[in-house]
Design a protein around this motif. Structure first.
Motif, PDB file in Angstrom:
ATOM      1  N   VAL A 114     145.598   2.703  59.143  1.00 25.90           N
ATOM      2  CA  VAL A 114     145.050   3.004  57.818  1.00 25.90           C
ATOM      3  C   VAL A 114     143.723   3.708  58.037  1.00 25.90           C
ATOM      4  CG1 VAL A 114     144.276   2.079  55.598  1.00 25.90           C
ATOM      5  CG2 VAL A 114     146.116   0.925  56.868  1.00 25.90           C
ATOM      6  N   ALA A 115     143.581   4.893  57.467  1.00 31.93           N
ATOM      7  CA  ALA A 115     142.349   5.652  57.662  1.00 31.93           C
ATOM      8  C   ALA A 115     141.157   4.816  57.219  1.00 31.93           C
ATOM      9  CB  ALA A 115     142.418   6.946  56.855  1.00 31.93           C
ATOM     10  N   GLY A 116     140.148   4.780  58.055  1.00 32.50           N
ATOM     11  CA  GLY A 116     138.945   4.027  57.713  1.00 32.50           C
ATOM     12  C   GLY A 116     138.922   2.629  58.308  1.00 32.50           C
ATOM     13  N   ALA A 117     140.074   2.132  58.773  1.00 35.17           N
ATOM     14  CA  ALA A 117     140.087   0.803  59.400  1.00 35.17           C
ATOM     15  C   ALA A 117     139.394   0.881  60.759  1.00 35.17           C
ATOM     16  CB  ALA A 117     141.525   0.308  59.567  1.00 35.17           C
ATOM     17  N   VAL A 118     138.735  -0.214  61.137  1.00 33.64           N
ATOM     18  CA  VAL A 118     138.063  -0.257  62.431  1.00 33.64           C
ATOM     19  C   VAL A 118     138.630  -1.421  63.235  1.00 33.64           C
ATOM     20  CG1 VAL A 118     135.957   0.855  61.581  1.00 33.64           C
ATOM     21  CG2 VAL A 118     136.162  -1.649  61.508  1.00 33.64           C
ATOM     22  N   PRO A 119     138.524  -1.354  64.544  1.00 32.80           N
ATOM     23  CA  PRO A 119     139.116  -2.425  65.358  1.00 32.80           C
ATOM     24  C   PRO A 119     138.370  -3.746  65.165  1.00 32.80           C
ATOM     25  CG  PRO A 119     137.924  -0.854  66.740  1.00 32.80           C
ATOM     26  CD  PRO A 119     137.947  -0.283  65.370  1.00 32.80           C
ATOM     27  N   VAL A 120     139.151  -4.801  64.999  1.00 33.58           N
ATOM     28  CA  VAL A 120     138.573  -6.142  64.920  1.00 33.58           C
ATOM     29  C   VAL A 120     138.700  -6.819  66.280  1.00 33.58           C
ATOM     30  CG1 VAL A 120     138.813  -8.418  63.851  1.00 33.58           C
ATOM     31  CG2 VAL A 120     139.092  -6.340  62.472  1.00 33.58           C
ATOM     32  N   SER A 121     139.886  -6.686  66.875  1.00 35.50           N
ATOM     33  CA  SER A 121     140.059  -7.205  68.233  1.00 35.50           C
ATOM     34  C   SER A 121     141.127  -6.393  68.945  1.00 35.50           C
ATOM     35  CB  SER A 121     140.444  -8.686  68.191  1.00 35.50           C
ATOM     36  OG  SER A 121     141.695  -8.822  67.564  1.00 35.50           O
ATOM     37  N   VAL A 122     140.999  -6.360  70.248  1.00 31.96           N
ATOM     38  CA  VAL A 122     141.932  -5.580  71.060  1.00 31.96           C
ATOM     39  C   VAL A 122     142.555  -6.524  72.080  1.00 31.96           C
ATOM     40  CG1 VAL A 122     142.148  -3.645  72.658  1.00 31.96           C
ATOM     41  CG2 VAL A 122     140.503  -3.520  70.778  1.00 31.96           C
ATOM     42  N   ASP A 123     143.874  -6.490  72.176  1.00 31.29           N
ATOM     43  CA  ASP A 123     144.588  -7.367  73.106  1.00 31.29           C
ATOM     44  C   ASP A 123     144.794  -6.622  74.427  1.00 31.29           C
ATOM     45  OD1 ASP A 123     146.289  -9.010  74.464  1.00 31.29           O
ATOM     46  OD2 ASP A 123     147.976  -8.789  73.069  1.00 31.29           O
ATOM     47  N   ALA A 124     143.816  -6.792  75.317  1.00 33.58           N
ATOM     48  CA  ALA A 124     143.862  -6.059  76.590  1.00 33.58           C
ATOM     49  C   ALA A 124     145.091  -6.443  77.397  1.00 33.58           C
ATOM     50  CB  ALA A 124     142.590  -6.325  77.386  1.00 33.58           C
TER      51      ALA A 124
END
Lengths: 773, 155
Positions: free
Chosen positions: A255-265
């Motif tokens: 979704v345009a404008g969404a930012v990462p909250v967490s990344v599952d490395a």
């Protein structure tokens, strides 16, 4: 943190110290033993063995003559294949009196070229030609002074051809340029206007040749770069590699404008060497192996912030443009300065009109949609940053990289390499800044390549607009008042230069301040009406940070939007008044050059005067012919389109174009024709096929199926080009001007064929079927 | 997971230890440093990655390298040289086809595969053969002239 970040030097300081960079890979090699040059008694024509600093005021910053007499031009612009490289070589060879084959160019390597603005605004020949012509003329003057001293004969008693200076009275007495200066430096100061980029102007004491003496300029030399491309020997930016390099792929939000909250490395742990790099809201995956980087980008699991879908329904785009609050306006494009909008006189004239004609025309967002999505490589070593980029403004990339890394400008070198397309401000600069950030974060050279979905999904877009036309007619059928008004997104959500991180996607993801920059355009032509007003109003972007619909320059910025409206409307007025569209245009033009172009196109196309749509049929097809005319920065173009429509499917085929083109002095007629053909075909693609689609979450044009462009079945049968050469007038540019009349010429031809009119682009079969009922 | 795969490229046998699922495009570019097949879309929608595999124009971006095992592959480097150009290359130069040139590999390789099979293609057949290839710069008029010229030369 890298120690580069501690350095911070302003642009002005850089200019003072720009000579610090000495690059050895260029065509001029240092003469052996740094022997003192032979400088005795030649005044300003002194030569030197040590390269003078790379300053705009130094002749050596533009030209060098090697030991064998080969000439290298250092050109702060680039060529995307439209003949600029060849044309500039012709201009240099002409002024220097050397053979065409002995000249080659180095383009937009910031270590060895002066910032001449890169490619922009069809200025390769218009601006670059003047710069290189002046430099070459001055070099010739200096060489003649050196020869005069060497041969003991006054300079005006000498003649030059093919780089050999001869005594006119005794041609056996001669000296070559190579012998005079080969592999040494001119060390001559030029007059410089103290500006860089598009405004850069330099001249020497020499006066360039008059056009009447041209032997090489005006000749159809073949494009120098073509064989390399056809034999697969041209190295593109995508082909650049460095030892220890990592491949990177960027991760974009659903979704345009969404930012990462967490990344599952852990989600990419199975892929050897793959890892996540995250800096604030910018996320990438990197891996030593490219295929693993591609797979990692597909597999990476990211939790994104829950944002409200930022976009309206696409179906309501034009209503949004009509109704949204105005945030900027101007009576002209901003290159012409700020001009207040005064509706008074035109409204007063409308009030006196016997009849008012009003129409609206709609132009969608369009994508650069380059053949391959952007690629860039950045390397940081020994306190120096090198970025290889396909951006058409490498000097801007240099500034942007320095700014996003927070390092001194003189520690950054940007090198342009041939790239998949360009067409203005595409995403190449974004990729370059991303590569620089990732190289800093990983401590390794990083090659970033965007994927196809990003190439249309995340490039800066040409802006959508609603163009509102209004004319007042008197009882006798004259136009007494004329108004153009655009309601549009600004074309400058991001600048055409990548020099400020705020104007780049990675910069926005790293938190650079958002700028508000308002610009659009108005039609450009020679029409005269008793009272006329042309202005635009811009509305706010739908999403102000890191938007996939952020706007920027796309080939012939706002030309297609404005001229689609104004040239369709000229036809509408002509038919409203029962006047032939060609005759109607000529009635409102006093400029003989513009009139000559329109007449040339009409004559060559066998234009038959008509006062109503002819609705002709040929072999079951509906056929029509329409004209479009416009000017751009002094270049004048008239285009007549012949269109064939299949009444069953609604499919339009732009079967033939006739183009008359006046861009002043023609440097290379063969490559000019090639450039015009390219513009016509690309503009036809934009008129018939191209529209960036989106839903309320994001752009949905993500590949060639969802952003179709023209393919071979739709290629015209013929493009017939009439070149009007004006050797007495300066070259005014051809890279874009033949783009803007194409859509209205097709629209006018569809009207001639069907008796009904499309006022929304693109002209798809569905929309034409809708017209036919 | 890597597997030994061998095939012939431009007349030379090459052996690679690679993930068999890796697209042939990445194997050619990154393992063999044959850079002329270009990444354009990775979806077989543009043709920039085209190679000639066993005589057929093949989109290397969607062809797993394992599918190339034992095959004979030609890339544009293998077609001709400035001294001895392939007729298709000669025609593309005579017609000054490329602008940016990033797509040119696909057009040259697709046209070559088609004309080597049958140079007597009608205009409609030429257009159909080349449909599905993309060129963003709009060099199509010259593309078609070049392919017609090469066809004449090869007939």
């Amino acid at each position: 943190m890298n120690k580069l970040t501690s350095m911070n030097v302003s642009r002005r300081q850089f200019l003072k110290g720009a000579g610090a960079l000495v690059i050895s890979s260029v065509a001029v090699s240092e003469p052996a033993g740094r022997a003192l040059a032979q400088t005795a008694g030649v005044g300003t024509g002194a030569t030197a063995s040590i390269k003078p600093p790379l300053l705009p005021s130094q002749l050596d910053s533009y030209l060098a003559i090697g030991a064998e007499g080969r000439v290298t031009g250092f050109f702060g612009k680039i060529d995307m294949g439209q003949g600029v490289e060849t044309g500039i070589a012709q201009i240099i060879a002409e002024e220097l009196d050397v053979s065409f084959d002995s000249v080659s160019l180095v383009m937009c390597d910031t270590a060895v070229t002066i910032d001449a603005g890169g490619a922009s605004n069809s200025m390769g020949i218009r601006h670059g030609g003047i710069m290189m012509r002046n430099a070459a003329a001055e070099a010739r003057r200096v060489l003649l002074e050196l020869a005069s001293a060497r041969l003991g004969v006054a300079a005006d008693a000498l003649a030059v051809s093919d780089g050999v200076v001869r005594v006119q009275a005794d041609p056996s007495r001669a000296v070559t340029y190579a012998a005079l200066i080969g592999s040494k430096y001119f060390n001559v100061t030029l007059e410089w206007n103290k500006q860089l980029g598009f405004a850069l102007d330099i001249k020497g004491k020499a006066k360039p040749k008059p056009a009447s003496q041209y032997k090489l300029v005006g000749k159809p030399y073949p494009a120098v770069e073509v064989p390399g491309k056809v034999f697969g020997r041209t190295r593109y930016v995508t082909d650049m590699r460095r030892p220890g390099m990592l491949h990177a792929r960027m991760i974009r939000p659903p979704v345009a404008g969404a930012v990462p909250v967490s990344v599952d490395a852990a989600s990419i742990r199975a892929l050897r060497g793959a890892r996540v790099v995250q800096v604030k809201d910018l996320i990438a995956v990197v891996a030593p192996d490219e295929w693993n980087a591609v797979r990692a980008a597909r597999q990476l699991k990211v939790k994104w912030s829950d944002v409200k879908p930022p976009f309206p329904d696409m179906a309501s785009l034009y209503d949004h443009l009509r109704r949204a609050p105005t945030v900027g306006e101007n009576a002209g494009d901003l290159f012409g300065g700020k001009v207040a909008v005064n509706e008074g006189p035109v409204e007063a004239a409308f009030a006196k009109a016997a009849r008012i004609v009003e129409r609206e025309y709609e132009h969608p967002f369009q994508s650069h949609a380059c053949m391959g999505p952007a690629c860039a490589l950045a390397e940081i070593a020994d306190g120096k940053v090198t970025v290889w980029t396909g951006s058409q403004k490498a000097h801007s990339v240099r500034e942007g990289v320095a700014a996003i890394l927070g390092v001194a400008l003189e520690s950054v070198r940007a090198v342009w390499m041939p790239s998949p397309g360009s067409y203005g401000r595409n995403e190449a600069g974004d990729a370059a800044l991303e590569a620089a950030v990732l190289a800093r974060e990983t401590g390794r050279p990083v090659r970033v390549q965007w994927m196809r979905h990003e190439g249309t999904g995340w490039d800066p877009k040409g802006p959508a607009g609603v163009m509102q036309m209004k004319a007042g007619l008197d009882a006798a059928g004259n136009v007494i008042a004329y108004r153009f008004k655009a309601r549009a997104f600004s074309s400058w959500d991001v600048s055409s230069r990548e020099s400020d991180p705020s104007d780049t996607l990675p910069g926005m993801l790293l938190g650079a301040p958002i700028k508000s920059q308002q610009n659009f355009g108005v039609p450009s032509n020679a029409y005269q009406f008793p009272v006329a007003l042309a202005y635009w109003q811009s509305v706010a972007p739908l999403l102000d940070r890191a938007s996939p619909l952020r706007t920027a320059h796309l080939r012939d910025p706002q030309g297609p939007q404005c001229q689609f409206a104004s040239e369709s409307f000229m036809d509408e007025l002509a038919f409203e008044l029962g006047v032939d569209p060609v005759e109607f245009r000529l009635r409102h033009i006093k400029s003989p050059r513009d009139a000559a172009v329109i007449r040339a196109a009409a004559q060559k196309a066998g234009w038959e005067a008509r006062t109503r749509p002819r609705m002709q049929r040929r072999g079951g097809m509906l056929v029509g012919q329409g004209i479009g005319y416009a000017t751009r920065q002094g270049t004048i173009v008239a285009t007549i389109a012949e269109v064939e429509i299949d009444p069953k499917s609604g499919r339009p085929w732009a079967r033939k174009f006739t183009v008359a083109h006046d861009c002043g002095l023609i440097v290379n007629p063969a490559l000019l024709k090639k450039t015009i053909e390219g513009n016509i075909v690309m503009a036809t693609s934009r008129a018939l096929f191209e529209e960036v689609k989106f839903d309320n979450r994001n752009v949905t044009s993500l590949d060639w199926a969802s952003y179709p462009i023209l393919e071979t079945p739709d290629v015209p049968e013929d493009i017939d080009i009439v070149l009007i050469d004006r050797p007495e007038s300066p070259s005014t540019g051809a890279g874009e001007p033949s783009t803007r009349q194409v859509a209205p010429a097709i629209a006018n031809a569809i009207f001639d064929a069907t008796g009904t009119r499309l006022r929304r682009l693109p002209f798809t079969p569905e929309r034409i079927k809708g017209l036919l009922g | 997971m890597a597997k030994r795969i061998s095939f012939e490229v431009n007349g030379r046998t090459r052996r690679l230890d690679v993930d068999p699922d890796m697209p042939l495009l990445y194997a050619l570019r990154n393992v063999l440093a044959l850079d002329n097949p270009k990444f354009g879309c990775g979806l077989a929608q543009c043709g920039a990655c085209t190679v000639i595999m066993n005589g057929e124009a093949t989109r290397s971006c969607v062809t797993p390298v394992s599918a190339a095992a034992g095959s004979k592959i030609r890339t544009i480097e293998g077609l001709g040289t400035p001294d001895k150009p392939h007729p298709v290359q000669a025609a593309f130069i005579a017609e000054s086809v490329p602008f940016c040139g990033y797509c040119i590999n696909g057009w040259v390789m697709t046209a070559t595969a088609a004309l080597e099979k049958n140079p007597r293609l009608s205009e409609a057949e030429i257009r159909q053969t080349l449909a599905g290839l993309k060129c963003r710069c709009g060099s199509h008029m010259a593309m078609l002239r070049a392919v017609r010229r090469a066809a004449k030369e090869m007939a």
